[in-house]
Design an enzyme around this catalytic site. Structure first.
Site, PDB file in Angstrom:
ATOM      1  N   ASP A 157       0.859  -1.160   0.000  1.00 35.43           N
ATOM      2  CA  ASP A 157       0.000   0.000   0.000  1.00 35.43           C
ATOM      3  C   ASP A 157       0.910   1.229   0.000  1.00 35.43           C
ATOM      4  O   ASP A 157       2.137   1.126   0.054  1.00 35.43           O
ATOM      5  CB  ASP A 157      -0.968  -0.033   1.197  1.00 35.43           C
ATOM      6  CG  ASP A 157      -2.184   0.839   0.946  1.00 35.43           C
ATOM      7  OD1 ASP A 157      -3.229   0.617   1.564  1.00 35.43           O
ATOM      8  OD2 ASP A 157      -2.086   1.758   0.097  1.00 35.43           O
TER       9      ASP A 157
HETATM   10  C1  GLC Z   1      -4.319   4.363  -0.145  1.00 36.37           C
HETATM   11  C2  GLC Z   1      -5.221   3.213   0.219  1.00 36.37           C
HETATM   12  C3  GLC Z   1      -5.323   2.163  -0.849  1.00 36.37           C
HETATM   13  C4  GLC Z   1      -5.195   2.806  -2.218  1.00 36.37           C
HETATM   14  C5  GLC Z   1      -3.782   3.344  -2.328  1.00 36.37           C
HETATM   15  C6  GLC Z   1      -3.552   4.049  -3.672  1.00 36.37           C
HETATM   16  O1  GLC Z   1      -3.598   4.792   0.977  1.00 36.37           O
HETATM   17  O2  GLC Z   1      -4.979   2.549   1.461  1.00 36.37           O
HETATM   18  O3  GLC Z   1      -6.593   1.499  -0.667  1.00 36.37           O
HETATM   19  O4  GLC Z   1      -5.457   1.863  -3.244  1.00 36.37           O
HETATM   20  O5  GLC Z   1      -3.461   4.227  -1.270  1.00 36.37           O
HETATM   21  O6  GLC Z   1      -4.334   5.180  -3.755  1.00 36.37           O
END
Ligand code: GLC
Length: 707
Positions: free
Chosen positions: A270
């Site tokens: 993430d």
């Molecule tokens: C965010 C979220 C994730 C998302 C990623 C990209 O922090 O936790 O669900 O897909 O970053 O935006």
């Protein structure tokens, strides 16, 4: 476009289709480049924009960019793709990713709302349209479906998933993956791996400490369903589980995902969750964070650059094996090949706008939203509205475009949202439809002028920014003075309807106890107003059910229907049992609950020798409508305690007045089993109770024995 493609085919190295051959040709830097995902390329503005963008293109030409997130637009992604495919040494295409969570330009209900439809086919269709729209803008990978089971309404991201139940969550996860990946040239992403929704206190990013049994029985199943549906990617969660952050957790990234489940796609971290291993106190520095994550089984790093920046030194030091890097790159290249990125790296720019504005997509958004609305109360049969001549809409969500899209609305545009006020005007062109806001999400309540109104529609709930990521709430009632606004309307004696627009389940308190008419609308998306008007008018008979329990107050959280009985269940005796002294154990509204404008009967439950359960549902009312027939079981006695009920089948059935339909629910090892004390899936002999009905409060129909 044809010329470029032709040029590509003529010069494309033979090994473009041979990943092993490509790997052999790649330098270590080019391999580490594939592992790196950047964000927002080309977003640079201001005086340094041109220089910044050129620097990014140079990085692409050097093979340093495997994937980019948050770049949306055919022209823009093509421009960046050309740097990779035509100007880099090995011409490896970039994979463009974006959060296409509940629609792209056309916004569908937030996932928790869509889950209320109990309609996997519907979820598959909206996912397919979301993929179609975002692909027209150069996106080939969505960071969805979010399949985190959530039992705590304080957690803001409960809005993003399918609620509290692993069985429903698994069915909808399968549908969404199949929808997104329909045609095979677009990748879905099962997230957030794993148990992100079990954060202590419902506080986002907080510690998770659940047993392996809870992982396997509650949090894993929707992810396994994604693997079984062929999901191409996974994303790790920010949280730790039992002391080890997911992003560096070998048990979940390798032992379970690869060795047990045979997943062959790739896993992305993430956003900067590799770097956050330092905050967790697991890794001493960036290099260690990169090492800990890739050695655990992570394949791609989102935004932070510790693997790419330290990989060479880690290999030289012997801490990181070249083969580990190769395997991560192999997985990434395999997905890129599966997506056909070598054959079709570019996006046709011509149809982009027509795809985004396809009226059929809006029509689906309207249908999907209407099928997600849950009728919680209709005590005085105020609904459906009876040809009102003067409708007054009040409340902060009554004439509101921005908030009705809901969190993670991708490329959805608030100016394209149909508000509740507009939806009612569209539905009742000959009526007088007016609006008084009455109050905002905080601050005082104005005195309303209710004179002349036949019916008042009170639109209350949460602002979009009150749920979603980093939006946990410690109190989960109606924000601000909205309850006072409802009371003002209630005390006027006018017929009224409370329409709720919210991301999470709310503790509705006085409103639930006193308001006779309550419609849960969630965040319905682009066609919000039309969909709600369809249901208020009776053009659509509400048939949705709650995918998550609504607590009476926040003190009950976490609360969910498939709980254990404990040694002192509430119904054991009057006191010294597992209850609160100040509130009933039951939720305000149960999982699986929802009313209709007609009535249904569910009977004739029979369990066959092979344990297939059949039941008959009849529309006993005067209006066509949908019922969600639900099957629950209870394994009465087992070597491991079992929940008091477990959803093991559901079917949404549309019936004309007087019509009946028989529904069948097979019950095999998958439905009757559990993980025994040795963590082996097993079905033990003994009695199984069978409950069939239209909510998790379904009556016991019968029971059968497994010998
Ligand atoms: C965010 C979220 C994730 C998302 C990623 C990209 O922090 O936790 O669900 O897909 O970053 O935006």
């Amino acid at each position: 476009m044809k010329k470029t493609l032709l040029a590509l085919l003529l010069t494309a190295p033979a090994f473009a289709q041979d990943i092993e051959g490509l790997l052999k040709q790649m330098t270590l830097d080019e391999k580490l480049g594939q592992i790196q995902q950047f964000s927002d390329f080309g977003f640079s503005t201001g005086p340094s924009a041109a220089a910044d963008n050129e620097k990014q293109k140079e990085r692409i030409r050097k093979g340093g960019v495997g994937s980019i997130l948050n770049c949306v637009g055919a022209k823009w992604t093509n421009e960046l793709q050309r740097e990779a495919v035509e100007k880099s040494r090995l011409k490896v295409p970039i994979l463009f990713g974006f959060d296409v969570i509940h629609g792209h330009r056309t916004t569908f209900p937030t996932p928790l709302g869509e889950a209320a439809s109990f309609d996997p086919k519907g979820c598959e269709e909206t996912a397919a349209i979301a993929a179609k729209e975002s692909r027209a803008q150069g996106v080939r990978w969505t960071f969805a479906p979010m399949v985190d089971i959530a039992r705590d309404a304080r957690w803001g991201r409960i809005v993003e998933g399918a609620g509290e139940d692993a069985y429903l969550g698994s069915k909808l996860a399968t549908a969404r993956v199949q929808g997104f990946q329909r045609g095979g040239k677009y990748a879905a992403c099962a997230k957030h791996w794993v148990a992100y929704g079990a954060a202590e206190g419902g506080r986002d990013y907080n510690t998770v400490d659940v047993s392996e049994r809870a992982l396997r029985e509650v949090y894993f199943p929707p992810f396994k369903a994604c693997v079984d549906a062929g999901v191409m990617t996974f994303m790790t969660s920010f949280n730790e589980t039992a002391g080890i952050p997911s992003t560096a957790n070998r048990f979940i990234l390798t032992d379970v995902l690869r060795k047990e489940w045979g997943f062959r796609g790739f896993v992305v971290s993430d956003y900067e969750s590799v770097d956050e291993l330092r905050n967790h106190g697991l890794s001493a520095d960036g290099a260690e964070a990169g090492l800990d994550s890739i050695n655990a089984g992570l394949d791609m790093e989102m935004v932070s650059q510790h693997i790419a920046q330290n990989g060479a030194a880690l290999i030289r030091s012997g801490k990181l094996q070249q083969s580990t890097v190769d395997e991560a790159v192999r997985r990434i290249l395999r997905v890129k090949k599966q997506l056909g990125l070598w054959e079709n790296p570019y996006t046709d720019e011509a149809p982009e706008q027509s795809v985004l504005k396809d009226p059929a997509h809006r029509a689906l958004a309207r249908t999907s939203a209407a099928r997600s609305l849950v009728l919680l109360k209709n005590d005085k049969n105020v609904l459906p509205l009876q040809s009102p001549k003067n409708i007054l809409v009040v409340g902060p969500l009554g004439d509101n475009q921005a908030d009705l899209l809901g969190p993670w609305h991708g490329d959805g545009r608030k100016e394209e949202v149909i508000t509740l006020l507009q939806g009612l005007k569209n539905r009742y062109p000959n009526a007088t439809v007016t609006f008084q806001k009455g109050c905002d999400f905080k601050g005082p309540v104005e005195t309303l002028n209710l004179a002349g109104a036949d019916v008042v529609i009170v639109a209350v709930g949460e602002a979009e920014a009150m749920s979603g990521e980093a939006r946990s709430r410690s109190m989960i009632g109606l924000p601000g003075e909205q309850e006072a606004l409802v009371k003002q309307v209630h005390n006027s004696g006018k017929p009224y309807v409370v329409t709720l627009f919210n991301g999470r389940p709310l503790a509705l308190g006085w409103v639930a106890e006193n308001c006779p008419t309550l419609l849960e609308c969630w965040f319905p998306g682009s066609e919000a107003g039309n969909a709600v008007a369809d249901v208020l008018s009776g053009d659509v008979n509400p048939g949705a059910k709650l995918p998550v329990s609504f607590p009476r107050n926040v003190g009950q959280c976490p609360i969910y229907y498939n709980h254990k009985n404990t040694g002192r269940p509430a119904n054991l005796r009057p006191e010294y049992v597992s209850t609160y002294v100040d509130v009933d154990n039951s939720p305000q509204y149960r999982f699986g609950y929802g009313l209709s404008y007609t009535t249904f009967k569910i009977d004739g439950v029979v369990v066959a020798a092979d344990h297939t359960v059949t039941a008959t549902v009849t529309n006993t009312g005067t209006r066509e409508g949908d019922e969600v027939v639900q099957l629950y079981i209870r394994d009465k006695v087992a070597s491991v305690t079992r929940p008091v009920r477990e959803l093991r089948g559901f079917q949404r059935v549309a019936l004309k007045p007087g019509a009946s339909q028989t529904v069948k629910f097979p019950l095999g090892d998958r439905e009757l089993g559990f993980y025994d004390r040795a963590m082996r899936w097993t079905v033990e002999p003994g009695e199984f109770e069978v409950y069939v009905g239209n909510s998790s409060e379904a009556p016991k129909a019968t029971s059968f024995f497994i010998q």
